[in-house]
Design a protein around this motif. Structure first.
Motif, PDB file in Angstrom:
ATOM      1  N   VAL A  39       1.891  17.937   9.957  1.00 30.54           N
ATOM      2  CA  VAL A  39       2.140  16.525  10.019  1.00 30.54           C
ATOM      3  C   VAL A  39       3.327  16.172  10.542  1.00 30.54           C
ATOM      4  O   VAL A  39       3.457  15.288  11.175  1.00 30.54           O
ATOM      5  N   ALA A  40       4.376  17.158  10.605  1.00 23.11           N
ATOM      6  CA  ALA A  40       5.735  16.894  11.105  1.00 23.11           C
ATOM      7  C   ALA A  40       5.687  16.654  12.646  1.00 23.11           C
ATOM      8  O   ALA A  40       6.333  15.941  13.153  1.00 23.11           O
ATOM      9  N   SER A  41       4.908  17.674  13.155  1.00 27.21           N
ATOM     10  CA  SER A  41       4.743  17.648  14.526  1.00 27.21           C
ATOM     11  C   SER A  41       4.053  16.604  15.190  1.00 27.21           C
ATOM     12  O   SER A  41       4.522  16.023  16.185  1.00 27.21           O
ATOM     13  N   LYS A  42       3.094  15.900  14.573  1.00 29.30           N
ATOM     14  CA  LYS A  42       2.403  14.638  14.666  1.00 29.30           C
ATOM     15  C   LYS A  42       3.472  13.479  14.482  1.00 29.30           C
ATOM     16  O   LYS A  42       3.397  12.636  15.439  1.00 29.30           O
ATOM     17  N   GLN A  43       4.081  13.365  13.417  1.00 30.40           N
ATOM     18  CA  GLN A  43       4.854  12.175  13.214  1.00 30.40           C
ATOM     19  C   GLN A  43       6.205  12.147  14.015  1.00 30.40           C
ATOM     20  O   GLN A  43       6.535  10.956  14.529  1.00 30.40           O
TER      21      GLN A  43
END
Length: 150
Positions: A126-130
């Motif tokens: 999730v963090a990589s995308k956001q």
């Protein structure tokens, strides 16, 4: 205006100003854009997301080279890499500060319900995308690891 047009205009301006460092950096970005456009996975125009990935990759390459040159005591080469990195960073969005990164990752941890370091994969996905384009992947990974150990 697309990144490619912006870079092409920047190349013209750098040629007029006889700014060799800027010209070298912009030509390298343009080269990577052209390679991506003709790679077959993209037909013609690149999306803003793809352009951002190209810039992030170019910046990461310069940072890695800079570290190597500093470690090898090559200030002449390190100076060139730093100049190119500064120019590439002009086209990237403002990077998150340490506090902002911590805050965003804590929110993601709560969002996915992570409790231990075993949940790092869920958080990183999730963090990589956001946070793409806003923080370096290495910094995100380090911060996620720190926060999940607490």
């Amino acid at each position: 205006m697309s990144l490619k047009l912006t870079i092409e205009n920047g190349i013209k301006d750098a040629m007029r100003a006889k700014d060799a460092d800027r010209l070298r950096a912009l030509r390298a970005i343009k080269s990577q854009i052209l390679l991506e456009e003709t790679s077959g996975s993209h037909a013609g125009e690149l999306s803003a997301d793809t352009e951002m990935k190209i810039l992030m990759k170019a910046a990461k390459q310069r940072k890695d080279s800079l570290e190597v040159y500093v470690a090898q005591n090559r200030p002449d080469l390190a100076e060139k890499e730093q100049a190119e990195l500064s120019i590439i960073e002009e086209f990237l969005p403002k990077q998150l500060s340490e506090a902002e990164l911590t805050e965003k990752i804590q929110a993601i941890i709560v969002q996915v319900g992570a409790m231990s370091p075993a949940d790092m994969g869920k958080v990183m996905g999730v963090a990589s995308k956001q946070l793409a384009g806003l923080a370096d992947g290495k910094a995100i990974s380090t911060k996620v690891g720190e926060l999940l150990k607490k």
